[in-house]
Enzyme design. Structure first.
Site, short mmCIF file in Angstrom:
data_model
loop_
_atom_site.label_atom_id
_atom_site.label_comp_id
_atom_site.label_asym_id
_atom_site.label_seq_id
_atom_site.Cartn_x
_atom_site.Cartn_y
_atom_site.Cartn_z
N GLY A 234 -35.63 44.41 52.88
CA GLY A 234 -36.86 44.04 53.12
C GLY A 234 -36.75 42.75 53.77
O GLY A 234 -35.50 42.12 53.55
N GLN B 101 -38.35 34.16 56.24
CA GLN B 101 -36.77 34.20 56.28
C GLN B 101 -36.23 34.04 57.55
O GLN B 101 -35.02 33.79 57.97
CB GLN B 101 -36.16 35.66 55.58
CG GLN B 101 -36.43 35.63 54.29
CD GLN B 101 -35.87 36.94 53.87
OE1 GLN B 101 -36.49 38.16 53.85
NE2 GLN B 101 -34.82 37.10 53.04
N CYS C 111 -30.71 39.19 47.99
CA CYS C 111 -31.75 38.76 49.02
C CYS C 111 -30.74 38.37 50.14
O CYS C 111 -29.92 37.86 49.92
CB CYS C 111 -32.23 37.47 48.47
SG CYS C 111 -33.58 36.88 49.69
N LEU C 112 -31.39 38.58 51.28
CA LEU C 112 -30.63 38.29 52.59
C LEU C 112 -30.33 36.85 52.95
O LEU C 112 -29.70 36.25 53.43
CB LEU C 112 -31.25 38.91 53.98
CG LEU C 112 -31.13 40.46 54.03
CD1 LEU C 112 -31.93 41.10 55.14
CD2 LEU C 112 -29.59 40.97 53.87
N HIS D 176 -41.05 40.95 45.89
CA HIS D 176 -39.90 39.87 46.29
C HIS D 176 -40.36 39.35 47.71
O HIS D 176 -39.95 38.32 47.92
CB HIS D 176 -38.57 40.73 46.33
CG HIS D 176 -37.40 39.90 46.89
ND1 HIS D 176 -36.16 39.65 46.24
CD2 HIS D 176 -37.15 39.38 48.20
CE1 HIS D 176 -35.55 38.97 47.02
NE2 HIS D 176 -35.85 38.92 48.23
N GLU D 177 -40.49 40.18 48.58
CA GLU D 177 -41.02 39.61 49.90
C GLU D 177 -42.21 38.76 49.93
O GLU D 177 -42.30 37.85 50.65
CB GLU D 177 -41.11 40.72 50.99
CG GLU D 177 -39.89 41.79 51.02
CD GLU D 177 -38.39 41.10 51.35
OE1 GLU D 177 -38.63 40.08 51.82
OE2 GLU D 177 -37.49 41.68 50.86
N HIS E 19 -41.52 35.19 49.31
CA HIS E 19 -40.73 34.30 50.20
C HIS E 19 -41.92 33.76 50.90
O HIS E 19 -41.91 32.72 51.41
CB HIS E 19 -40.42 35.43 51.30
CG HIS E 19 -38.75 35.81 50.82
ND1 HIS E 19 -37.98 34.64 50.70
CD2 HIS E 19 -38.26 36.82 50.64
CE1 HIS E 19 -36.34 35.43 50.43
NE2 HIS E 19 -36.71 36.58 50.17
ZN ZN Z 1 -35.31 37.80 49.72
#
Ligand code: ZN
Length: 170
Positions: free
Chosen positions: A46, A51, A91-92, A133-134, A137
């Site tokens: 995701g 991000q 998480c990236l 989660h996204e 962000h």
């Molecule tokens: Zn993330």
């Protein structure tokens, strides 16, 4: 398509709240393509626009093992949530860390698709967790915010140290 740079914790730009997308146009579809390329290359399941330093309410996901179930959610809104899912999340933007987070196990979400058409879907399991989660962000929130202050500071210090070491490699 192009790969985009992913912001990493504790970059303050990850704390910006995203604004609604007002036009689903070719420029936005280009961004969506770039976000998928960035997410698949990372690799991740995701990615939120926040991000990649674009502060619009847009996210992409694909939780399938063979990258065959891409979803684009523009201006997503959770209509209903219930149940509990405990997942080891990563998480990236917080590379290398995985911690258990509690979220709803089942959600109904409304959004615009990449054609700008309104859609609703009901999802559960990993996709439901990933969308939540996204969506965090887009509010400037990270999964580490669910952890204790001490744990979050440890992660922050370690990532800053990793970056300093990476910076002097020539
Ligand atoms: Zn993330």
């Amino acid at each position: 398509m192009a790969k985009l740079k992913i912001l990493e914790f504790p970059d303050p730009r990850l704390r910006k709240k995203a604004s609604p997308v007002d036009a689903v146009d070719d420029a936005l579809r280009q961004l969506i393509g770039d976000m998928f390329e960035t997410m698949y290359a990372a690799p991740g399941i995701g990615l939120a626009a926040t991000q990649v330093d674009v502060h619009k309410r847009l996210l992409v996901t694909d939780v399938s093992p063979d990258k065959t179930e891409p979803h684009v959610l523009i201006n997503p809104e959770i209509l209903e949530k219930d149940g509990v899912a405990l997942t080891d999340e990563g998480c990236l933007s917080v590379p290398g860390y995985y911690e258990e987070v509690e979220r709803a196990g089942h959600i109904r979400v409304r959004f615009l698709d990449r054609a700008g058409e309104p859609q609703e879907m009901e999802v559960e399991g990993l996709l439901a967790v990933c969308i939540q989660h996204e969506m965090d962000h887009l509010e400037g929130k990270l999964f580490v915010d669910y952890l204790s202050e001490a744990k979050r500071q440890r992660i922050r210090k370690k990532l800053e140290k990793d970056r300093r070491q990476a910076a002097i490699v020539m």
